[in-house]
Write a protein that holds these residues in place. Structure first.
Motif, PDB file in Angstrom:
ATOM      1  N   PRO A 248       0.820  -1.215   0.000  1.00 22.74           N
ATOM      2  CA  PRO A 248       0.000   0.000   0.000  1.00 22.74           C
ATOM      3  C   PRO A 248       0.854   1.267   0.000  1.00 22.74           C
ATOM      4  CG  PRO A 248      -0.910  -1.598   1.537  1.00 22.74           C
ATOM      5  CD  PRO A 248       0.386  -2.173   1.045  1.00 22.74           C
ATOM      6  N   ALA A 249       1.977   1.261   0.706  1.00 17.24           N
ATOM      7  CA  ALA A 249       2.821   2.473   0.760  1.00 17.24           C
ATOM      8  C   ALA A 249       3.356   2.807  -0.639  1.00 17.24           C
ATOM      9  CB  ALA A 249       3.963   2.258   1.741  1.00 17.24           C
ATOM     10  N   ALA A 251       2.064   1.845  -3.553  1.00 16.23           N
ATOM     11  CA  ALA A 251       0.947   2.217  -4.439  1.00 16.23           C
ATOM     12  C   ALA A 251       0.462   3.637  -4.129  1.00 16.23           C
ATOM     13  CB  ALA A 251      -0.189   1.203  -4.306  1.00 16.23           C
ATOM     14  N   GLU A 252       0.370   3.962  -2.843  1.00 15.58           N
ATOM     15  CA  GLU A 252      -0.056   5.323  -2.444  1.00 15.58           C
ATOM     16  C   GLU A 252       0.908   6.365  -3.015  1.00 15.58           C
ATOM     17  OE1 GLU A 252      -2.277   6.773  -0.008  1.00 15.58           O
ATOM     18  OE2 GLU A 252      -3.071   5.048   1.094  1.00 15.58           O
ATOM     19  N   ALA A 253       2.196   6.093  -2.880  1.00 16.24           N
ATOM     20  CA  ALA A 253       3.207   7.052  -3.352  1.00 16.24           C
ATOM     21  C   ALA A 253       3.106   7.221  -4.865  1.00 16.24           C
ATOM     22  CB  ALA A 253       4.600   6.567  -2.946  1.00 16.24           C
ATOM     23  N   TYR A 254       2.855   6.134  -5.560  1.00 20.65           N
ATOM     24  CA  TYR A 254       2.719   6.161  -7.030  1.00 20.65           C
ATOM     25  C   TYR A 254       1.527   7.033  -7.430  1.00 20.65           C
ATOM     26  CZ  TYR A 254       1.553   3.975 -11.605  1.00 20.65           C
ATOM     27  OH  TYR A 254       1.231   3.725 -12.915  1.00 20.65           O
ATOM     28  N   PHE A 255       0.376   6.825  -6.789  1.00 18.61           N
ATOM     29  CA  PHE A 255      -0.812   7.627  -7.135  1.00 18.61           C
ATOM     30  C   PHE A 255      -0.633   9.079  -6.702  1.00 18.61           C
ATOM     31  CE2 PHE A 255      -2.661   3.542  -7.998  1.00 18.61           C
ATOM     32  CZ  PHE A 255      -3.556   3.821  -9.022  1.00 18.61           C
ATOM     33  N   ASP A 256       0.021   9.309  -5.559  1.00 19.12           N
ATOM     34  CA  ASP A 256       0.277  10.701  -5.141  1.00 19.12           C
ATOM     35  C   ASP A 256       1.131  11.423  -6.181  1.00 19.12           C
ATOM     36  OD1 ASP A 256      -1.117  10.771  -2.794  1.00 19.12           O
ATOM     37  OD2 ASP A 256       0.543   9.990  -1.589  1.00 19.12           O
ATOM     38  N   ALA A 260      -2.591  12.505  -8.553  1.00 23.22           N
ATOM     39  CA  ALA A 260      -3.041  13.033  -7.258  1.00 23.22           C
ATOM     40  C   ALA A 260      -4.497  13.483  -7.307  1.00 23.22           C
ATOM     41  CB  ALA A 260      -2.139  14.180  -6.836  1.00 23.22           C
ATOM     42  N   LYS A 263      -6.718  10.425  -7.379  1.00 20.43           N
ATOM     43  CA  LYS A 263      -6.651   9.696  -6.092  1.00 20.43           C
ATOM     44  C   LYS A 263      -7.579  10.336  -5.061  1.00 20.43           C
ATOM     45  CE  LYS A 263      -3.309   8.228  -2.571  1.00 20.43           C
ATOM     46  NZ  LYS A 263      -3.175   9.143  -1.456  1.00 20.43           N
ATOM     47  N   LEU A 269      -9.544   3.390  -3.227  1.00 18.21           N
ATOM     48  CA  LEU A 269      -8.447   3.109  -4.166  1.00 18.21           C
ATOM     49  C   LEU A 269      -7.586   1.926  -3.729  1.00 18.21           C
ATOM     50  CD1 LEU A 269      -6.619   3.751  -6.564  1.00 18.21           C
ATOM     51  CD2 LEU A 269      -5.482   5.472  -5.175  1.00 18.21           C
ATOM     52  N   MET A 270      -7.120   1.948  -2.490  1.00 18.23           N
ATOM     53  CA  MET A 270      -6.181   0.893  -2.070  1.00 18.23           C
ATOM     54  C   MET A 270      -6.862  -0.481  -2.058  1.00 18.23           C
ATOM     55  SD  MET A 270      -3.179   1.831  -1.869  1.00 18.23           S
ATOM     56  CE  MET A 270      -3.323   3.059  -3.120  1.00 18.23           C
TER      57      MET A 270
END
Ligand SMILES: Cc1cc2nc3c(=O)[nH]c(=O)nc-3n(C[C@H](O)[C@H](O)[C@H](O)COP(=O)(O)OP(=O)(O)OC[C@H]3O[C@@H](n4cnc5c(N)ncnc54)[C@H](O)[C@@H]3O)c2cc1C
Length: 451
Positions: A248-249, A251-256, A260, A263, A269-270
């Motif tokens: 998740p970390a 994937a979150e960073a990728y979408f941020d 953004a 997201k 999303l996750m």
């Protein structure tokens, strides 16, 4: 009365059964899935498709267009989302031209219900085709619910069982059967933007949204319930490929970093990202499509990547083309099948190629100033000379010009634009200095658009 089997009650098989039933043939449609006439084919998730003119024309031919239109949401162009959240709208064609977002499940359900209502058509669910015997013409089937196998020998067999067709696998054992399958290095994953609190849409519902990021992209198509079905297309490999986004970390960073604004609209999303499968993108070419009493149509004959939004439209057009051949007097079935594959195969190959090229356009070129200028010039020439010049996107999407003609026209137009861009200071002087030369070049020849 003749007894025909259609293998696969998907989009193409259902439409084909309506066309054949209407022509007085008795049809049994087999599908390996459970009965989805009442539950819909979407399996709970809302997955949508772009339906364009040639698909609508084929639905009209089966008397289904008016029933399908209320399921459609018009998308008039692409809404491009830049990295900083800026949005730009790029119309697809002239004012009044649009493609339609439609739920795959609802559309399939509607067509099956229409076929089911026909006295000549019957469905058998949880009945899988195992194989076709090339020597004696037996069709080996399995009743999944009963757990037993049985054999049929229908007069004609239509293979509409999709990209991984069992009928086609049997035909592959024939000598001199051409078969080619290739996967893109990219896969896709479906995600969701839910409806707004008031039931409306969180972003413009009249556009197909694209977040182009060069080697990957996110797209979103609107649904009638206010939600958007989003699809992330990305490579499997590499530091930002699906295989690298394992936690998740990450994937979150990728979408941020890349999506953004999207997201912020995707509260699940996750969960969606890790629950939904990553699926592969395949192109299948094969030939011949006809053998004795069998014929392949739709994805079973020509599976393509989804970037032109034409796979279903091409399959629907197959049904219409076949019906036109059936309606011609004096042809027996083997002549009809032969004429069908000869007419459709070059077009299947052409849309496969166009679809691959459009991936590059969507994920990268829509943000390229030179490409945008080319689009602008093409649109202006088309507006001034509608009878003599049509942009390629419009030939594919807003006409029933054969795909092979559209592909040839794409090559012709691109060569001309490449020439123009060698003219000194073309980007700054195209309007004032070069317009007459541009028109002279582009209008020199026009493909035989039929529509
Ligand atoms: C991500 C994505 C997006 C797309 N977007 C678009 C779009 O916007 N516009 C567009 O025009 N096209 C689009 N397409 C393409 C479109 O989905 C296909 O072209 C279309 O579904 C083909 O229809 P079909 O009936 O030939 O095959 P399918 O829809 O695959 O149906 C095949 C049917 O056969 C059944 N079946 C399979 N094997 C057997 C067996 N052995 N025995 C019995 N039954 C069997 C299956 O259960 C299924 O019901 C997209 C495709 C993808 C993957």
């Amino acid at each position: 009365m003749s007894q025909f089997s259609v293998i696969g009650a998907g989009l193409v098989g259902s439409l084909l059964s309506v066309y054949l039933g209407e022509r007085g043939h008795r049809i049994t449609v087999f599908d390996r899935r459970p009965d989805f006439r009442t539950r819909g084919a979407g399996g709970g998730r809302s997955i949508n498709l772009a339906l364009s003119d040639r698909g609508l024309l084929a639905l009209e031919g089966a008397g289904l267009k008016d029933a399908v239109l209320p399921l459609c949401l018009p998308m008039h162009g692409r809404m491009i989302h830049d990295l900083d959240g800026t949005q730009h709208f790029q119309p697809y064609g002239k004012s009044g031209q649009y493609i339609n977002s439609v739920s795959r499940g609802e559309l399939n359900l509607l067509m099956m219900q229409a076929a089911d209502a026909h006295p000549n058509v019957a469905f058998q669910f949880e009945h899988s085709c195992l194989e076709f015997n090339l020597e004696n013409g037996d069709l080996h089937m399995r009743d999944e619910a009963a757990g037993s196998n049985y054999t049929l020998r229908p007069e004609l067999i239509f293979g509409t069982d999709g990209a991984f067709s069992a009928l086609r696998s049997s035909l592959q054992r024939r000598p001199r059967f051409d078969y080619q399958q290739d996967y893109l290095p990219h896969g896709y994953k479906e995600l969701t933007i839910p409806p707004a609190a008031d039931g409306g849409w969180l972003i413009d519902p009249e556009a197909l949204h694209i977040w182009p990021r060069q080697s990957f992209m996110l797209i979103a198509l609107p649904n009638l319930d206010g939600s958007f079905t989003c699809t992330l297309f990305a490579p499997y490999d590499g530091p930002e490929g699906f295989d690298a986004l394992q936690t998740p970390a990450l994937a979150e960073a990728y979408f941020d970093r890349y999506f953004a604004d999207a997201k912020a609209l995707m509260p699940t999303l996750m969960q969606d990202f890790f629950d939904n499968p990553t699926s592969a993108l395949v192109t299948v070419r094969c030939y011949p499509w006809a053998y004795k009493n069998t014929l392949l149509l739709g994805d079973a004959a020509h599976a393509i990547v989804p970037f032109y939004g034409q796979g279903m439209n091409a399959g629907f057009e197959d049904c219409r083309a076949l019906a036109q051949l059936i309606d011609q007097p004096g042809k027996d079935w083997s002549q009809i099948f032969r004429a069908f594959e000869q007419e459709r195969k070059p077009n299947g190959d052409a849309i496969a190629e166009l679809a691959k090229r459009n991936f590059l356009e969507m994920r990268d070129k829509v943000a390229d100033p030179r490409f945008l200028l080319q689009k602008k010039i093409a649109a202006q020439v088309a507006e001034r000379h509608p009878a003599h010049f049509t942009p390629v996107y419009s030939l594919v999407t807003f006409s029933d010009t054969p795909y092979a003609t559209a592909l040839a026209e794409m090559d012709r137009q691109q060569a001309l634009f490449d020439r123009m861009f060698t003219w000194p200071d073309f980007e700054s002087k195209w309007q004032d200095e070069y317009w007459e030369r541009i028109e002279a070049l582009l209008l020199a020849r026009e493909p035989s658009a039929r529509h």
